[in-house]
Motif scaffolding. Structure first.
Motif, PDB file in Angstrom:
ATOM      1  N   LYS A  21       0.802  -1.225   0.000  1.00 55.79           N
ATOM      2  CA  LYS A  21       0.000   0.000   0.000  1.00 55.79           C
ATOM      3  C   LYS A  21       0.837   1.280   0.000  1.00 55.79           C
ATOM      4  O   LYS A  21       0.518   2.205  -0.749  1.00 55.79           O
ATOM      5  N   PRO A  22       1.911   1.399   0.776  1.00 59.46           N
ATOM      6  CA  PRO A  22       2.667   2.656   0.755  1.00 59.46           C
ATOM      7  C   PRO A  22       3.219   3.012  -0.623  1.00 59.46           C
ATOM      8  O   PRO A  22       3.444   4.180  -0.923  1.00 59.46           O
ATOM      9  N   LEU A  23       3.417   2.005  -1.469  1.00 56.24           N
ATOM     10  CA  LEU A  23       3.983   2.244  -2.796  1.00 56.24           C
ATOM     11  C   LEU A  23       2.922   2.329  -3.892  1.00 56.24           C
ATOM     12  O   LEU A  23       3.258   2.541  -5.064  1.00 56.24           O
ATOM     13  N   ALA A  24       1.656   2.180  -3.522  1.00 64.49           N
ATOM     14  CA  ALA A  24       0.574   2.290  -4.500  1.00 64.49           C
ATOM     15  C   ALA A  24       0.610   3.689  -5.114  1.00 64.49           C
ATOM     16  O   ALA A  24       0.739   4.690  -4.403  1.00 64.49           O
ATOM     17  N   LEU A  25       0.513   3.741  -6.424  1.00 60.97           N
ATOM     18  CA  LEU A  25       0.612   5.023  -7.108  1.00 60.97           C
ATOM     19  C   LEU A  25      -0.704   5.790  -7.060  1.00 60.97           C
ATOM     20  O   LEU A  25      -1.773   5.242  -7.330  1.00 60.97           O
ATOM     21  N   ILE A  26      -0.584   7.060  -6.730  1.00 61.31           N
ATOM     22  CA  ILE A  26      -1.695   8.002  -6.775  1.00 61.31           C
ATOM     23  C   ILE A  26      -1.185   9.186  -7.591  1.00 61.31           C
ATOM     24  O   ILE A  26      -0.194   9.824  -7.214  1.00 61.31           O
ATOM     25  N   ALA A  27      -1.831   9.447  -8.712  1.00 60.50           N
ATOM     26  CA  ALA A  27      -1.402  10.541  -9.598  1.00 60.50           C
ATOM     27  C   ALA A  27       0.089  10.430  -9.933  1.00 60.50           C
ATOM     28  O   ALA A  27       0.815  11.423  -9.949  1.00 60.50           O
ATOM     29  N   GLY A  28       0.555   9.204 -10.148  1.00 61.24           N
ATOM     30  CA  GLY A  28       1.930   8.973 -10.579  1.00 61.24           C
ATOM     31  C   GLY A  28       2.988   8.942  -9.489  1.00 61.24           C
ATOM     32  O   GLY A  28       4.164   8.771  -9.780  1.00 61.24           O
ATOM     33  N   LYS A  29       2.589   9.114  -8.225  1.00 63.32           N
ATOM     34  CA  LYS A  29       3.545   9.080  -7.112  1.00 63.32           C
ATOM     35  C   LYS A  29       3.097   8.047  -6.093  1.00 63.32           C
ATOM     36  O   LYS A  29       1.898   7.854  -5.897  1.00 63.32           O
ATOM     37  N   PRO A  30       4.059   7.424  -5.384  1.00 69.09           N
ATOM     38  CA  PRO A  30       3.673   6.507  -4.307  1.00 69.09           C
ATOM     39  C   PRO A  30       2.877   7.227  -3.230  1.00 69.09           C
ATOM     40  O   PRO A  30       3.134   8.403  -2.926  1.00 69.09           O
ATOM     41  N   MET A  31       1.907   6.535  -2.646  1.00 69.58           N
ATOM     42  CA  MET A  31       1.086   7.126  -1.588  1.00 69.58           C
ATOM     43  C   MET A  31       1.950   7.741  -0.492  1.00 69.58           C
ATOM     44  O   MET A  31       1.678   8.837  -0.017  1.00 69.58           O
ATOM     45  N   ILE A  32       3.007   7.044  -0.098  1.00 67.25           N
ATOM     46  CA  ILE A  32       3.867   7.526   0.980  1.00 67.25           C
ATOM     47  C   ILE A  32       4.499   8.874   0.628  1.00 67.25           C
ATOM     48  O   ILE A  32       4.702   9.719   1.495  1.00 67.25           O
ATOM     49  N   GLN A  33       4.774   9.120  -0.629  1.00 67.30           N
ATOM     50  CA  GLN A  33       5.335  10.405  -1.044  1.00 67.30           C
ATOM     51  C   GLN A  33       4.315  11.526  -0.848  1.00 67.30           C
ATOM     52  O   GLN A  33       4.666  12.624  -0.411  1.00 67.30           O
ATOM     53  N   HIS A  34       3.067  11.265  -1.149  1.00 62.11           N
ATOM     54  CA  HIS A  34       2.021  12.266  -0.908  1.00 62.11           C
ATOM     55  C   HIS A  34       1.952  12.615   0.580  1.00 62.11           C
ATOM     56  O   HIS A  34       1.810  13.786   0.945  1.00 62.11           O
ATOM     57  N   VAL A  35       2.054  11.587   1.438  1.00 63.04           N
ATOM     58  CA  VAL A  35       2.012  11.826   2.882  1.00 63.04           C
ATOM     59  C   VAL A  35       3.199  12.694   3.303  1.00 63.04           C
ATOM     60  O   VAL A  35       3.034  13.677   4.037  1.00 63.04           O
ATOM     61  N   VAL A  36       4.380  12.358   2.832  1.00 66.05           N
ATOM     62  CA  VAL A  36       5.583  13.134   3.163  1.00 66.05           C
ATOM     63  C   VAL A  36       5.418  14.582   2.705  1.00 66.05           C
ATOM     64  O   VAL A  36       5.724  15.520   3.460  1.00 66.05           O
ATOM     65  N   GLU A  37       4.931  14.782   1.504  1.00 65.38           N
ATOM     66  CA  GLU A  37       4.769  16.139   0.980  1.00 65.38           C
ATOM     67  C   GLU A  37       3.783  16.950   1.817  1.00 65.38           C
ATOM     68  O   GLU A  37       4.003  18.136   2.074  1.00 65.38           O
ATOM     69  N   GLN A  38       2.702  16.325   2.266  1.00 65.44           N
ATOM     70  CA  GLN A  38       1.739  17.019   3.123  1.00 65.44           C
ATOM     71  C   GLN A  38       2.395  17.373   4.461  1.00 65.44           C
ATOM     72  O   GLN A  38       2.205  18.466   4.979  1.00 65.44           O
ATOM     73  N   CYS A  39       3.178  16.442   5.007  1.00 65.55           N
ATOM     74  CA  CYS A  39       3.855  16.686   6.284  1.00 65.55           C
ATOM     75  C   CYS A  39       4.831  17.850   6.172  1.00 65.55           C
ATOM     76  O   CYS A  39       4.963  18.649   7.108  1.00 65.55           O
ATOM     77  N   ARG A  40       5.498  17.953   5.064  1.00 61.29           N
ATOM     78  CA  ARG A  40       6.481  19.034   4.884  1.00 61.29           C
ATOM     79  C   ARG A  40       5.820  20.404   4.810  1.00 61.29           C
ATOM     80  O   ARG A  40       6.487  21.417   4.989  1.00 61.29           O
ATOM     81  N   MET A  41       4.537  20.455   4.574  1.00 63.04           N
ATOM     82  CA  MET A  41       3.819  21.730   4.577  1.00 63.04           C
ATOM     83  C   MET A  41       3.447  22.177   5.994  1.00 63.04           C
ATOM     84  O   MET A  41       3.069  23.323   6.202  1.00 63.04           O
ATOM     85  N   ALA A  42       3.565  21.275   6.957  1.00 58.21           N
ATOM     86  CA  ALA A  42       3.292  21.636   8.351  1.00 58.21           C
ATOM     87  C   ALA A  42       4.419  22.535   8.848  1.00 58.21           C
ATOM     88  O   ALA A  42       5.596  22.243   8.632  1.00 58.21           O
ATOM     89  N   LYS A  43       4.069  23.601   9.509  1.00 65.25           N
ATOM     90  CA  LYS A  43       5.067  24.561   9.998  1.00 65.25           C
ATOM     91  C   LYS A  43       5.810  24.067  11.233  1.00 65.25           C
ATOM     92  O   LYS A  43       6.893  24.532  11.546  1.00 65.25           O
ATOM     93  N   SER A  44       5.222  23.117  11.938  1.00 67.08           N
ATOM     94  CA  SER A  44       5.761  22.693  13.234  1.00 67.08           C
ATOM     95  C   SER A  44       6.827  21.608  13.159  1.00 67.08           C
ATOM     96  O   SER A  44       7.549  21.396  14.132  1.00 67.08           O
ATOM     97  N   LEU A  45       6.939  20.916  12.051  1.00 68.83           N
ATOM     98  CA  LEU A  45       7.883  19.795  11.956  1.00 68.83           C
ATOM     99  C   LEU A  45       9.239  20.258  11.452  1.00 68.83           C
ATOM    100  O   LEU A  45       9.336  20.924  10.427  1.00 68.83           O
ATOM    101  N   GLN A  46      10.293  19.844  12.161  1.00 69.28           N
ATOM    102  CA  GLN A  46      11.646  20.157  11.719  1.00 69.28           C
ATOM    103  C   GLN A  46      12.172  19.108  10.729  1.00 69.28           C
ATOM    104  O   GLN A  46      13.091  19.383   9.974  1.00 69.28           O
ATOM    105  N   ASP A  47      11.574  17.927  10.754  1.00 70.19           N
ATOM    106  CA  ASP A  47      11.994  16.873   9.834  1.00 70.19           C
ATOM    107  C   ASP A  47      10.873  15.852   9.726  1.00 70.19           C
ATOM    108  O   ASP A  47       9.994  15.774  10.588  1.00 70.19           O
ATOM    109  N   VAL A  48      10.912  15.091   8.652  1.00 72.18           N
ATOM    110  CA  VAL A  48       9.970  13.991   8.427  1.00 72.18           C
ATOM    111  C   VAL A  48      10.813  12.762   8.137  1.00 72.18           C
ATOM    112  O   VAL A  48      11.774  12.817   7.373  1.00 72.18           O
ATOM    113  N   VAL A  49      10.440  11.649   8.773  1.00 76.82           N
ATOM    114  CA  VAL A  49      11.182  10.398   8.634  1.00 76.82           C
ATOM    115  C   VAL A  49      10.189   9.281   8.352  1.00 76.82           C
ATOM    116  O   VAL A  49       9.134   9.210   8.978  1.00 76.82           O
ATOM    117  N   VAL A  50      10.530   8.411   7.423  1.00 79.53           N
ATOM    118  CA  VAL A  50       9.744   7.204   7.187  1.00 79.53           C
ATOM    119  C   VAL A  50      10.438   6.058   7.902  1.00 79.53           C
ATOM    120  O   VAL A  50      11.645   5.851   7.742  1.00 79.53           O
TER     121      VAL A  50
END
Length: 141
Positions: A19-48
């Motif tokens: 599931k984490p690698l399932a493609l959504i709009a040409g990107k793995p689902m996990i990449q979409h999650v990471v990108e959303q997390c990076r828009m949060a102002k409070s996080l200094q880093d994101v780790v999988v």
């Protein structure tokens, strides 16, 4: 306050293997999650956090990856293992199957952490009539 978002991701799921690698709009689902997390102002880093080389290989192109043991019973256990190796003030456990997670929700949880030891974001169960009103769903912290 130094906060890190950790996204547990495993390949072996009984209902949806890979599931984490399932493609959504040409990107793995996990990449979409990471990108959303990076828009949060409070996080200094994101780790999988993963125990699977397929996820590690895919994620390394866009995010830091930490290897975990394969015998964890839950994603929370995976997050706890990685958190134990880090020097941070707090960890936010972000589910890897939330490609549309609202960065503001992450920031709200982070804000609640400043006043306590633990915080949880939840969405109330929607009644049938709520589906007609998109503003009816509220985040509770």
């Amino acid at each position: 306050m130094k906060l890190i978002g950790i996204i547990p991701a495993r390949y072996q799921s009984s209902r949806f293997p890979g599931k984490p690698l399932a493609l959504i709009a040409g990107k793995p689902m996990i990449q979409h999650v990471v990108e959303q997390c990076r828009m949060a102002k409070s996080l200094q880093d994101v780790v999988v956090a993963t125990d699977d080389p397929r996820i590690e290989d895919a994620v390394r192109a866009f995010c830091r990856v930490e290897w975990t043991a394969s015998d964890h019973l839950s994603g929370t256990d995976r997050v706890a293992e990685v958190a134990g190796r880090m020097q941070v003030d707090g960890i936010i456990n972000i589910q890897g199957d939330e490609p549309m997670i609202d960065p503001e929700v992450i920031d709200q949880v982070a804000g609640a952490l400043e006043g306590g030891e633990m915080s949880t974001a939840a969405v109330r169960i929607r009644a049938e009539e709520d589906y007609k009103n998109p503003n009816a769903v509220k985040v509770v912290i």
